[in-house]
Design an enzyme around this catalytic site. Structure first.
Site, PDB file in Angstrom:
ATOM      1  N   LYS A 118       0.812  -1.218   0.000  1.00  0.00           N
ATOM      2  CA  LYS A 118       0.000   0.000   0.000  1.00  0.00           C
ATOM      3  C   LYS A 118       0.846   1.269   0.000  1.00  0.00           C
ATOM      4  CE  LYS A 118      -4.159  -1.996   2.075  1.00  0.00           C
ATOM      5  NZ  LYS A 118      -3.733  -3.387   1.989  1.00  0.00           N
ATOM      6  N   GLU A 151      -2.633   6.889   7.412  1.00  0.00           N
ATOM      7  CA  GLU A 151      -3.120   7.937   6.534  1.00  0.00           C
ATOM      8  C   GLU A 151      -4.302   8.646   7.185  1.00  0.00           C
ATOM      9  OE1 GLU A 151      -4.178   5.898   2.983  1.00  0.00           O
ATOM     10  OE2 GLU A 151      -6.072   5.147   3.760  1.00  0.00           O
ATOM     11  N   ASN A 205     -14.291  -1.985   9.202  1.00  0.00           N
ATOM     12  CA  ASN A 205     -13.577  -1.923   7.926  1.00  0.00           C
ATOM     13  C   ASN A 205     -13.773  -3.163   7.052  1.00  0.00           C
ATOM     14  OD1 ASN A 205     -12.307   0.598   8.703  1.00  0.00           O
ATOM     15  ND2 ASN A 205     -11.043  -0.635  10.073  1.00  0.00           N
ATOM     16  N   GLU A 242      -9.581   0.883  -5.574  1.00  0.00           N
ATOM     17  CA  GLU A 242     -10.507   1.363  -4.549  1.00  0.00           C
ATOM     18  C   GLU A 242     -10.291   2.849  -4.288  1.00  0.00           C
ATOM     19  OE1 GLU A 242     -10.554  -1.023  -1.069  1.00  0.00           O
ATOM     20  OE2 GLU A 242     -11.070  -2.849  -2.154  1.00  0.00           O
ATOM     21  N   GLU A 269      -6.294   2.033  -2.560  1.00  0.00           N
ATOM     22  CA  GLU A 269      -5.408   0.906  -2.827  1.00  0.00           C
ATOM     23  C   GLU A 269      -5.880   0.199  -4.084  1.00  0.00           C
ATOM     24  OE1 GLU A 269      -5.745  -2.215   0.106  1.00  0.00           O
ATOM     25  OE2 GLU A 269      -7.815  -1.691   0.516  1.00  0.00           O
ATOM     26  N   ASN A 286      -6.369  -3.721  -5.447  1.00  0.00           N
ATOM     27  CA  ASN A 286      -6.349  -5.152  -5.136  1.00  0.00           C
ATOM     28  C   ASN A 286      -6.042  -5.921  -6.406  1.00  0.00           C
ATOM     29  OD1 ASN A 286      -7.141  -5.224  -2.264  1.00  0.00           O
ATOM     30  ND2 ASN A 286      -8.971  -4.209  -3.029  1.00  0.00           N
ATOM     31  N   PHE A 316     -21.361  -9.005  17.238  1.00  0.00           N
ATOM     32  CA  PHE A 316     -20.852  -9.574  15.989  1.00  0.00           C
ATOM     33  C   PHE A 316     -19.616 -10.446  16.210  1.00  0.00           C
ATOM     34  CE2 PHE A 316     -23.244  -5.840  14.757  1.00  0.00           C
ATOM     35  CZ  PHE A 316     -24.009  -6.299  13.702  1.00  0.00           C
TER      36      PHE A 316
END
Length: 667
Positions: A116, A200, A235, A275, A288, A290, A348
Site C-alpha cells: 500500500k 493515513e 472496515n 478502490e 489501494e 487489489n 458480531f
C-alpha cells in the site's frame, strides 16, 4: 490451452472458480487442510490434495506445499482466489519458475500494488488523486502516535500487505493509535506474514467506491463500472451494490479512466480493483489496488453479464480481450449481502459449529425478472471452523432498479435458513429495511451511526406485530386441528376448538375471534381490524409462505417452549396463541431471572487467548485492556467495564476457549 487449474484457496471462492472452469471444460484440483477434509470445494473438484494442518500458516500459506500439490497433479495453471497467496509476489514468482501459469496479474504489478505504501507513491506519480498520509514504515507504537498527531486525528492505521479489513484500525486519539498500531501489526502478521504498518488521514463521512478493471497481455485495459461498498463494520464490507446511487456519469467516467491509467502504469493485466474513497461532493481519492479477484465481484457480473473468472482464465492463457470499453453497458441493479458466521446480538463476535440446517433461497430467475444468486462453500451438516474467515455465503439479487433489488434481497434473506451457529441474517435484513439505506444516503460510518450501541434485533412496527400475531394464531390452529384429528382417531371422538384466542408477542397481547373457512382463516380484532390468512404451512415445516389480506411474505417458523419462534425481516420473536382463560392465568407466572455474571469476564467467542494483560490482585480501571482473543484471523481486545480488583485469572496465553468460559473473576 489451460487444461487443469489448481485452486490455491478454499471455501466459496474455490467453489466459484470450479464452476466456471467446469463450464469451460477445464479440470480442477482442490487443496485442503485438516479442517477442510469434507469441504464443498474438495468434493466438487476433480482431484484434491491435502496440504497440512488447520492453521493457514501451516497449509494454505505454505508455498512449498501448494507447489508439491501442483507437481503431484500436473496442473498447468493456478487460480489463487482472494486472500492467502493471491497477492503474494513470491508465490507468483515461484509458479513462473515451475512453468505454471498464474491466473492473475504480472509479478511486477503485484509487488507495486500489493504494497500500500508503494502503490500510493505510484498512484500519485500516475496522476491519480491520493489521500494525505505517512507512507514510510513505522517502527513502533510511540512513533505511530507522533505521526498520527502530526497528520491530525482521526487516522487510519493499515497493514501494508493487508486486505479484507484485516490489520486496519481507526484511531481518534493517542491511546487508540497506540493500541491500534499493535493490534494491526498482530493481525497483519497472523493473516499475511507481513506486519508492516502505515498511517493515513481518515476522511470523515466517506463513501467506499471501487472500480473493476480488466486487461489482457496485449495492452488492452477497460473498466467495468463501479461498486458501492460503504456498508462496512470494522472496515470489513457487509453489503455491496453495483452501480452506486451516488455517482453521476461524469464522476464514474473520471474514476474509471484514472483506474485504467493506474493499471497501465504498472503493466497490469487480468482482473483487478482500484478502490477509492469519495467525499460528499464527489471528490475521490485513491485508497489501494487489489491485484486479485474481489469478494464482491458477483455484483459486477450481474450488471455487466461478464464472467470475470472466465476472463481471468482467458487472459492468463494469452487471449486478447473480446470486450472493448464501448461494449460495457451497466444493466439494472445488483445487491450482495455477506452472510457471516458471527452473532450480531453479541457484538458480531465470531461463531463456530455445525450447520444443522442450511437452506439458501432458490437461485436463478424469479418472478418479475428478479435474479437470485448465492455463492457459497458450505453445506448442511458441514462445520464452520475457527481457523478461517467467517464468511459463509454471498447472497446476491439483481433487478431492473435499486428499489426492486433491495426488496428482492429482503425476500431472499427471509427465505435463507441457517441454524446451528450465530449468523448475521437478522442484521442484513435490518439494513435492507432501513430508510437511510433505502434512500442511498450512506457512508462507511452508516453502521456505527445507526447502531451505536450495537445490534439488539428488530422491533416490529404495529402492522408487523399484528401480522405476526395472526400468523401465530393460524399456526396454532393448524397444530391443534391436527391434534384433534389424532385424538379423534384414537378415542373415537373429535376435540372441538374454540373461536376466541389471545395472541401474545413481547409485551403486547391481542384478543381475537377466529373463523375457519375453506382454505382461509379470518382473524378479527377488537378494534375492527380483520386479517384473512392463507398459507402452505404444515406442522414440521420451518419456512412457509403466508398471505394476509392479499400481501404475501415468507416467515421462518420453529417450535419454542412457550409458543412459536417467528422470524421475518430481521424480527426474531416468540409469539403464542392461547385461550382467554389460559392468558389470564399466564399473568401469574414468575419471570425467570438470569444468572449474575457481573463479577466474571467470560470469553465472548470461541477462540485462542493470545495475551493476558493483568494479574491476580491488580486493580483495573474502566476501559483497561484485560486480555486478547483471536478467532477467525481477527484479534479482539477485551476491556474492563468497571473498576474492580482481579480475584483470579483462569486462563493463560495459547489456551483455546469456548463461548462463555471464564477468563477471570473479580472481587
Amino acid at each position: 490451452m489451460i487444461t487443469k487449474i489448481l485452486i490455491a484457496n478454499r471455501g466459496e471462492i474455490a467453489v466459484r472458480v470450479i464452476r466456471t472452469a467446469r463450464a469451460m471444460g477445464i479440470k480442477t484440483v482442490a487443496v485442503y487442510s485438516d479442517a477442510d477434509r469434507e469441504a464443498m470445494h474438495v468434493r466438487m473438484a476433480d482431484e484434491a490434495v491435502h496440504i497440512g494442518a488447520a492453521p493457514s500458516a501451516q497449509s494454505y500459506l505454505v508455498i512449498d506445499r501448494v507447489v508439491d500439490a501442483i507437481r503431484q497433479t500436473c496442473a498447468d495453471a493456478v487460480h489463487p482466489g482472494y486472500g492467502f497467496l493471491s497477492e503474494n509476489r513470491a508465490f507468483a514468482e515461484r509458479l513462473s519458475q515451475e512453468g505454471v501459469i498464474f491466473i492473475g496479474p504480472p509479478v511486477g504489478a503485484i509487488e507495486a500494488m500489493g504494497d500500500k505504501i508503494t502503490s500510493k507513491k505510484i498512484a500519485a506519480k500516475a496522476g491519480v488523486s491520493t489521500v494525505p498520509g505517512h507512507m514510510g514504515l513505522i517502527a513502533d507504537a510511540e512513533e505511530a502516535v507522533r505521526i498520527s498527531a502530526r497528520i491530525g486525528y482521526p487516522v487510519m492505521i493499515k497493514a501494508s500487505a493487508g486486505g479484507g479489513g484485516k490489520g486496519m484500525r481507526i484511531a481518534w486519539n493517542d491511546q487508540e493509535a497506540r493500541e491500534g498500531f499493535q493490534a494491526s501489526k498482530n493481525e497483519a502478521r497472523s493473516s499475511f506474514g507481513d506486519d508492516r504498518i502505515f498511517i493515513e488521514k481518515f476522511v470523515d463521512q466517506p463513501r467506499h467506491i471501487e472500480i473493476q478493471v480488466l486487461g489482457d497481455q496485449h495492452g488492452n485495459m477497460i473498466y467495468l463500472g463501479e461498486r458501492e461498498c460503504s456498508i462496512q463494520r470494522r472496515n470489513q464490507k457487509v453489503v455491496e451494490e453495483a452501480p452506486s446511487s451516488f455517482l453521476d456519469e461524469a464522476t464514474r467516467k473520471a474514476m474509471g479512466e484514472q483506474a485504467v491509467q493506474l493499471a497501465k502504469a504498472v503493466g497490469y493485466f487480468s482482473a483487478g480493483t482500484v478502490e477509492f474513497i469519495v467525499d460528499g461532493t464527489r471528490n475521490f481519492y485513491f485508497l489501494e489496488m487489489n491485484t486479485r479477484l474481489q469478494v464482491e465481484h458477483p455484483v459486477t457480473e450481474l450488471i455487466t453479464g461478464i464472467d470475470l473468472v472466465e476472463q481471468m482464465i482467458r487472459v492468463a492463457d494469452g487471449e486478447k480481450l473480446a470486450i472493448a470499453q464501448s461494449d460495457v453497458k451497466l444493466n439494472g441493479w445488483a445487491m450482495e449481502s455477506r452472510l457471516y458466521a458471527e452473532d450480531p446480538y453479541r457484538g458480531f463476535l465470531p461463531s463456530i459449529g455445525r450447520l444443522t440446517r442450511y437452506r439458501p433461497p432458490k437461485e436463478g430467475p424469479q418472478h418479475d425478472g428478479i435474479v437470485v444468486r448465492n455463492d457459497t462453500g458450505v453445506y448442511e451438516g458441514g462445520e464452520i471452523s475457527m481457523y478461517y474467515d467467517p464468511m459463509i455465503a454471498k447472497l446476491c439479487t439483481w433487478a431492473p432498479d435499486r428499489t426492486r433489488s433491495i426488496e428482492a434481497m429482503a425476500e431472499a434473506l427471509d427465505c435463507f435458513e441457517v441454524e446451528g451457529i450465530g449468523h448475521n441474517l437478522p442484521f442484513l435484513s435490518a439494513v435492507m429495511a432501513h430508510p437511510r439505506f433505502q434512500s442511498g444516503n450512506i457512508t462507511t460510518a452508516f453502521i456505527a451511526e445507526e447502531w451505536p450501541e450495537g445490534f439488539h434485533g428488530v422491533t416490529p412496527d404495529n402492522d408487523q406485530a399484528r401480522q405476526l400475531a395472526s400468523i401465530a394464531t393460524y399456526v396454532h390452529l393448524v397444530q391443534e386441528a391436527r391434534r384433534a384429528q389424532i385424538s379423534g382417531t384414537l378415542a373415537n371422538h373429535t376435540r372441538k376448538l374454540g373461536i376466541d384466542f389471545v395472541a401474545v408477542g413481547g409485551d403486547h397481547s391481542w384478543p381475537q375471534t377466529v373463523t375457519c373457512g375453506t382454505g382461509t382463516t379470518d382473524i378479527r380484532y377488537g378494534d375492527g381490524v380483520n386479517h384473512t390468512v392463507t398459507s402452505d404451512w404444515q406442522p414440521g415445516k420451518t419456512l412457509a409462505s403466508f398471505t394476509i389480506n392479499g400481501e404475501a411474505s415468507s416467515v421462518k417458523i420453529s417450535r419454542a417452549s412457550t409458543g412459536w419462534r417467528l422470524r421475518f425481516r430481521g424480527i426474531d420473536m416468540i409469539y403464542r396463541a392461547m385461550t382467554p382463560r389460559l392468558f389470564d392465568l399466564s399473568q401469574y407466572m414468575p419471570i425467570k431471572q438470569s444468572a449474575d455474571t457481573s463479577k466474571k469476564l467470560l470469553c465472548p467467542m470461541p477462540g485462542v487467548i493470545t495475551q493476558v494483560l493483568v494479574r491476580e490482585g491488580d486493580t483495573v480501571e474502566v476501559g483497561q485492556s484485560l486480555a486478547t482473543v483471536e478467532a477467525m484471523k481477527m484479534e479482539n481486545l477485551l476491556k474492563a467495564e468497571k473498576r474492580a480488583v482481579v480475584k483470579a485469572v483462569k486462563v493463560e496465553a495459547g489456551q483455546s476457549l469456548a463461548v462463555d468460559e471464564v477468563i477471570m473473576e473479580f472481587e
